[in-house]
Design a protein around this motif. Structure first.
Motif, short mmCIF file in Angstrom:
data_model
loop_
_atom_site.label_atom_id
_atom_site.label_comp_id
_atom_site.label_asym_id
_atom_site.label_seq_id
_atom_site.Cartn_x
_atom_site.Cartn_y
_atom_site.Cartn_z
N PHE A 71 -39.98 97.89 85.86
CA PHE A 71 -38.90 98.83 86.20
C PHE A 71 -37.62 98.36 85.54
O PHE A 71 -37.48 97.19 85.20
N GLN A 72 -36.67 99.26 85.38
CA GLN A 72 -35.37 98.92 84.79
C GLN A 72 -34.54 98.23 85.86
O GLN A 72 -34.17 98.85 86.86
N PRO A 73 -34.28 96.93 85.72
CA PRO A 73 -33.49 96.24 86.74
C PRO A 73 -32.06 96.75 86.78
O PRO A 73 -31.48 97.09 85.75
N SER A 74 -31.51 96.80 87.97
CA SER A 74 -30.10 97.18 88.13
C SER A 74 -29.35 95.95 88.63
O SER A 74 -29.94 95.01 89.17
N ASN A 75 -28.07 95.94 88.47
CA ASN A 75 -27.27 94.77 88.84
C ASN A 75 -26.99 94.66 90.33
O ASN A 75 -26.50 93.65 90.80
N ASP A 76 -27.31 95.71 91.09
CA ASP A 76 -26.98 95.69 92.51
C ASP A 76 -28.06 95.04 93.39
O ASP A 76 -27.84 94.81 94.56
N ARG A 77 -29.23 94.72 92.81
CA ARG A 77 -30.31 94.11 93.60
C ARG A 77 -30.90 92.94 92.83
O ARG A 77 -31.09 93.02 91.62
N PRO A 78 -31.26 91.85 93.51
CA PRO A 78 -31.86 90.70 92.82
C PRO A 78 -33.28 91.02 92.39
O PRO A 78 -34.00 91.79 93.04
N VAL A 79 -33.70 90.41 91.28
CA VAL A 79 -35.06 90.57 90.77
C VAL A 79 -35.67 89.17 90.68
O VAL A 79 -35.01 88.23 90.23
N TYR A 80 -36.92 89.03 91.12
CA TYR A 80 -37.58 87.73 91.15
C TYR A 80 -38.80 87.72 90.24
O TYR A 80 -39.45 88.75 90.05
N CYS A 81 -39.13 86.54 89.70
CA CYS A 81 -40.36 86.39 88.93
C CYS A 81 -41.53 86.48 89.91
O CYS A 81 -41.35 86.42 91.13
N SER A 82 -42.73 86.62 89.38
CA SER A 82 -43.89 86.81 90.26
C SER A 82 -44.13 85.62 91.17
O SER A 82 -44.52 85.78 92.33
N GLU A 83 -43.88 84.39 90.68
CA GLU A 83 -44.10 83.20 91.51
C GLU A 83 -43.12 83.16 92.68
O GLU A 83 -43.52 82.91 93.82
N CYS A 84 -41.84 83.39 92.41
CA CYS A 84 -40.84 83.37 93.48
C CYS A 84 -41.06 84.51 94.47
O CYS A 84 -40.91 84.34 95.68
N TYR A 85 -41.42 85.67 93.95
CA TYR A 85 -41.68 86.82 94.83
C TYR A 85 -42.85 86.53 95.76
O TYR A 85 -42.78 86.78 96.96
N ALA A 86 -43.93 85.95 95.20
CA ALA A 86 -45.10 85.63 96.02
C ALA A 86 -44.75 84.58 97.08
O ALA A 86 -45.20 84.67 98.23
N ALA A 87 -43.93 83.59 96.71
CA ALA A 87 -43.54 82.56 97.67
C ALA A 87 -42.69 83.16 98.80
O ALA A 87 -42.87 82.80 99.96
#
Length: 92
Positions: A71-87
């Motif tokens: 998805f196109q990331p926006s500056n108003d929300r944080p985006v995490y890599c798959s490892e950090c998201y899974a953790a």
């Protein structure tokens, strides 16, 4: 009742096993024909008709590594890599 069968893929010519479990699955669903393609050729054929998802590069808000997201990331929300998201999901 069912026994494993060795079939030949009509795409690549490789032999593949039509297992007893798969035969039972086919019978339960009412499928009358045996598979004509091996798993690799079936997957390739299925994926050929799907549009490729565009991936966007961004930086993980937690660890700082590069992350590819669908998805196109926006500056108003944080985006995490798959490892950090899974953790993070595992902690919840």
């Amino acid at each position: 009742m069912y026994q494993d069968k060795t079939l030949v893929c009509k795409e690549c010519g490789a032999e593949f096993t039509f297992s007893a479990g798969e035969q039972e699955f086919y019978a339960e669903r009412g499928f009358q024909n045996e598979p004509q393609r091996c798993k690799a050729c079936r997957d390739a054929r299925k994926n050929a008709t799907r549009p490729q998802k565009e991936l966007f590069s961004t930086v993980c808000a937690k660890c700082g590594k590069e992350a590819k997201v669908p998805f196109q990331p926006s500056n108003d929300r944080p985006v995490y890599c798959s490892e950090c998201y899974a953790a993070m999901k595992a902690q919840q």
